[in-house]
Write a protein that holds these residues in place. Structure first.
Motif, PDB file in Angstrom:
ATOM      1  N   THR A  72      27.825-102.148 -90.305  1.00 42.80           N
ATOM      2  CA  THR A  72      28.368-101.651 -91.925  1.00 42.80           C
ATOM      3  C   THR A  72      27.910-100.274 -92.101  1.00 42.80           C
ATOM      4  O   THR A  72      28.902 -99.529 -92.536  1.00 42.80           O
ATOM      5  N   ARG A  73      26.867 -99.784 -91.628  1.00 43.23           N
ATOM      6  CA  ARG A  73      26.437 -98.394 -91.896  1.00 43.23           C
ATOM      7  C   ARG A  73      27.496 -97.541 -91.121  1.00 43.23           C
ATOM      8  O   ARG A  73      27.925 -96.642 -91.391  1.00 43.23           O
ATOM      9  N   LEU A  74      27.941 -98.030 -89.890  1.00 44.61           N
ATOM     10  CA  LEU A  74      28.335 -97.242 -88.966  1.00 44.61           C
ATOM     11  C   LEU A  74      29.982 -96.999 -89.574  1.00 44.61           C
ATOM     12  O   LEU A  74      30.648 -95.971 -89.707  1.00 44.61           O
ATOM     13  N   VAL A  75      30.471 -98.290 -90.218  1.00 47.95           N
ATOM     14  CA  VAL A  75      31.923 -98.162 -90.685  1.00 47.95           C
ATOM     15  C   VAL A  75      31.754 -97.292 -92.095  1.00 47.95           C
ATOM     16  O   VAL A  75      32.611 -96.375 -92.441  1.00 47.95           O
ATOM     17  N   VAL A  76      30.923 -97.773 -92.699  1.00 49.18           N
ATOM     18  CA  VAL A  76      30.817 -96.728 -94.238  1.00 49.18           C
ATOM     19  C   VAL A  76      30.666 -95.209 -93.980  1.00 49.18           C
ATOM     20  O   VAL A  76      31.194 -94.322 -94.572  1.00 49.18           O
ATOM     21  N   ASP A  77      29.757 -95.044 -92.974  1.00 49.28           N
ATOM     22  CA  ASP A  77      29.932 -93.208 -92.473  1.00 49.28           C
ATOM     23  C   ASP A  77      31.172 -92.884 -92.092  1.00 49.28           C
ATOM     24  O   ASP A  77      31.600 -91.798 -92.500  1.00 49.28           O
ATOM     25  N   ALA A  78      31.722 -93.600 -91.315  1.00 50.12           N
ATOM     26  CA  ALA A  78      33.109 -93.230 -90.916  1.00 50.12           C
ATOM     27  C   ALA A  78      34.291 -93.065 -91.828  1.00 50.12           C
ATOM     28  O   ALA A  78      34.676 -92.012 -92.301  1.00 50.12           O
ATOM     29  N   VAL A  79      34.048 -93.906 -92.953  1.00 47.59           N
ATOM     30  CA  VAL A  79      35.107 -93.838 -94.308  1.00 47.59           C
ATOM     31  C   VAL A  79      34.561 -92.637 -95.027  1.00 47.59           C
ATOM     32  O   VAL A  79      35.542 -91.841 -95.321  1.00 47.59           O
ATOM     33  N   GLN A  80      33.188 -92.416 -95.112  1.00 47.90           N
ATOM     34  CA  GLN A  80      32.901 -91.280 -95.849  1.00 47.90           C
ATOM     35  C   GLN A  80      33.269 -89.907 -95.332  1.00 47.90           C
ATOM     36  O   GLN A  80      33.783 -88.886 -95.932  1.00 47.90           O
ATOM     37  N   ARG A  81      33.267 -89.879 -94.043  1.00 44.23           N
ATOM     38  CA  ARG A  81      33.529 -88.649 -93.127  1.00 44.23           C
ATOM     39  C   ARG A  81      35.128 -88.544 -93.383  1.00 44.23           C
ATOM     40  O   ARG A  81      35.603 -87.343 -93.789  1.00 44.23           O
ATOM     41  N   MET A  82      35.835 -89.524 -93.140  1.00 45.22           N
ATOM     42  CA  MET A  82      37.223 -89.388 -93.281  1.00 45.22           C
ATOM     43  C   MET A  82      37.685 -89.188 -94.632  1.00 45.22           C
ATOM     44  O   MET A  82      38.952 -88.700 -94.873  1.00 45.22           O
ATOM     45  N   ARG A  83      37.151 -89.600 -95.596  1.00 46.70           N
ATOM     46  CA  ARG A  83      37.767 -89.431 -97.257  1.00 46.70           C
ATOM     47  C   ARG A  83      37.771 -88.186 -97.267  1.00 46.70           C
ATOM     48  O   ARG A  83      38.485 -87.615 -98.080  1.00 46.70           O
ATOM     49  N   HIS A  84      37.028 -87.281 -96.703  1.00 48.77           N
ATOM     50  CA  HIS A  84      37.079 -85.623 -97.068  1.00 48.77           C
ATOM     51  C   HIS A  84      38.757 -85.124 -96.745  1.00 48.77           C
ATOM     52  O   HIS A  84      39.177 -84.072 -97.223  1.00 48.77           O
ATOM     53  N   HIS A  85      39.318 -85.838 -96.010  1.00 49.17           N
ATOM     54  CA  HIS A  85      40.529 -85.428 -95.268  1.00 49.17           C
ATOM     55  C   HIS A  85      41.802 -86.213 -96.027  1.00 49.17           C
ATOM     56  O   HIS A  85      42.691 -85.686 -95.783  1.00 49.17           O
ATOM     57  N   GLY A  86      41.194 -87.209 -96.972  1.00 46.97           N
ATOM     58  CA  GLY A  86      42.505 -87.830 -97.792  1.00 46.97           C
ATOM     59  C   GLY A  86      42.303 -89.158 -97.816  1.00 46.97           C
ATOM     60  O   GLY A  86      41.261 -89.906 -97.661  1.00 46.97           O
ATOM     61  N   PRO A  87      43.073 -90.064 -98.370  1.00 49.55           N
ATOM     62  CA  PRO A  87      43.091 -91.565 -98.353  1.00 49.55           C
ATOM     63  C   PRO A  87      42.579 -92.153 -97.009  1.00 49.55           C
ATOM     64  O   PRO A  87      42.997 -91.755 -95.949  1.00 49.55           O
ATOM     65  N   VAL A  88      42.126 -93.582 -97.106  1.00 50.49           N
ATOM     66  CA  VAL A  88      41.527 -94.071 -95.927  1.00 50.49           C
ATOM     67  C   VAL A  88      41.916 -95.641 -96.063  1.00 50.49           C
ATOM     68  O   VAL A  88      41.850 -96.217 -97.058  1.00 50.49           O
ATOM     69  N   VAL A  89      42.758 -95.927 -94.914  1.00 52.82           N
ATOM     70  CA  VAL A  89      43.059 -97.309 -94.796  1.00 52.82           C
ATOM     71  C   VAL A  89      42.157 -97.986 -93.630  1.00 52.82           C
ATOM     72  O   VAL A  89      42.123 -97.328 -92.569  1.00 52.82           O
ATOM     73  N   LEU A  90      41.442 -99.219 -94.101  1.00 53.93           N
ATOM     74  CA  LEU A  90      40.693 -99.684 -93.102  1.00 53.93           C
ATOM     75  C   LEU A  90      41.398-100.860 -92.465  1.00 53.93           C
ATOM     76  O   LEU A  90      41.789-101.710 -92.966  1.00 53.93           O
ATOM     77  N   VAL A  91      41.298-100.908 -90.955  1.00 55.93           N
ATOM     78  CA  VAL A  91      41.980-101.818 -90.376  1.00 55.93           C
ATOM     79  C   VAL A  91      40.977-102.620 -89.602  1.00 55.93           C
ATOM     80  O   VAL A  91      40.588-102.081 -88.493  1.00 55.93           O
ATOM     81  N   ALA A  92      41.218-103.917 -89.775  1.00 60.59           N
ATOM     82  CA  ALA A  92      40.135-104.706 -89.069  1.00 60.59           C
ATOM     83  C   ALA A  92      40.774-106.149 -88.006  1.00 60.59           C
ATOM     84  O   ALA A  92      41.583-106.472 -88.654  1.00 60.59           O
TER      85      ALA A  92
END
Length: 288
Positions: A72-92
């Protein structure tokens, strides 16, 4: 704003599984990131590659100490980094639904949409309890992989499957369970890149993640049902949707369908990309 699609792979897989989808998404003008969950992406050991089974059986596992928290920490970190560039859609996909659900519980304000592609989305019970339900009774995956399992997961603390040991009959059973619409040559590419070790998520409170009404429940979400899935039967997918809708009736799943097996769409990605392409418009317009 243009969203970033963050892809989280399923069991026995890695970021590599999304490569065809990413190419298709790039051709449609989309930005994507595929994650390797902890213990993934390091390649195969020499013993596994050469089928030195005695050595392979005794080797330590890269996922032995991986927990839902580290995933979960890895996913959260990725979302936080990508969020700087705009909206984030998580696909599982598949097992990837567990760390994605946990991340959604933790940072709902940073996720603009979750897309579950025949992915686990536990709501009313622990993840490991779902495979014991009648809805799972028609699943072929467990019986197809059982002859290839090495060691005892309960004592090892991880699941180890020797994909390369499958003979023609076993490969046929695996292909029907995982991606029946692929040719045998196409399916061999799936086997060659499948990861032998997986975390033992079926038991233990450390893997008990459930969708939270007040956090996860705030996020727009889509469930892509795979109508020819023989690993996660359609009845299981519909159960996840029903439980999620009951938890947040004012924010139900947007349900889509693909005529695909559990993993066949990964090799033939255009239909999924078309769904994500449509959802990207909503994510960009609804960015919070």
């Amino acid at each position: 704003m243009i969203p970033t699609f963050v892809f989280v792979h399923g069991s026995g897989s890695s970021a590599h599984a999304w490569s065809a989808t990413q190419r298709e998404m790039a051709a449609r003008g989309h930005r994507t990131l595929a994650l390797d969950l902890p213990g993934r992406g390091a390649g195969f050991t020499q013993a596994y590659y050469e089928q030195d089974l005695e050595t392979f059986a005794a080797e330590p596992s890269p996922v032995r100490d991986v927990t839902l928290e580290t995933q979960t920490r890895l996913v959260v970190d990725a979302v936080q980094r990508m969020r700087h560039h705009g909206p984030v859609v998580l696909v599982a996909h598949s097992f990837g639904g567990l760390p994605v659900t946990a991340a959604a519980n933790a940072i709902p304000e940073l996720i603009d949409r979750i897309v579950y592609v025949a992915a686990q989305c536990p709501v009313e019970r622990a993840p490991g309890e779902y495979p014991a339900l009648p809805a799972w009774s028609s699943a072929d995956l467990f019986t197809a992989t059982a002859p290839l399992m090495i060691g005892d997961p309960a004592s090892q603390g991880f699941i180890r499957i020797n994909w390369r040991a499958a003979d023609r009959a076993q490969r046929a059973a695996l292909r029907e369970a995982i991606s029946g619409e692929l040719t045998e040559d196409e399916f061999l590419q799936v086997v060659l890149t499948s990861q032998p070790d997986e975390v033992f998520w079926l038991t233990g409170p450390e893997w008990d993640v459930r969708a939270d009404k007040d956090s996860w429940g705030r996020i727009p979400r889509t469930f892509v049902k795979l109508t020819k899935d023989r690993s996660m039967p359609l009845a299981v997918q519909e159960l996840y949707v029903a439980e999620g809708d009951a938890l947040t009736p004012d924010n139900p799943f947007d349900v889509r369908e693909l005529e695909s097996s559990h993993a066949g769409f990964l090799r033939r990605p255009a239909p999924l990309a078309a769904i994500l392409d449509d959802l990207s418009v909503r994510a960009g317009a609804g960015s919070r």
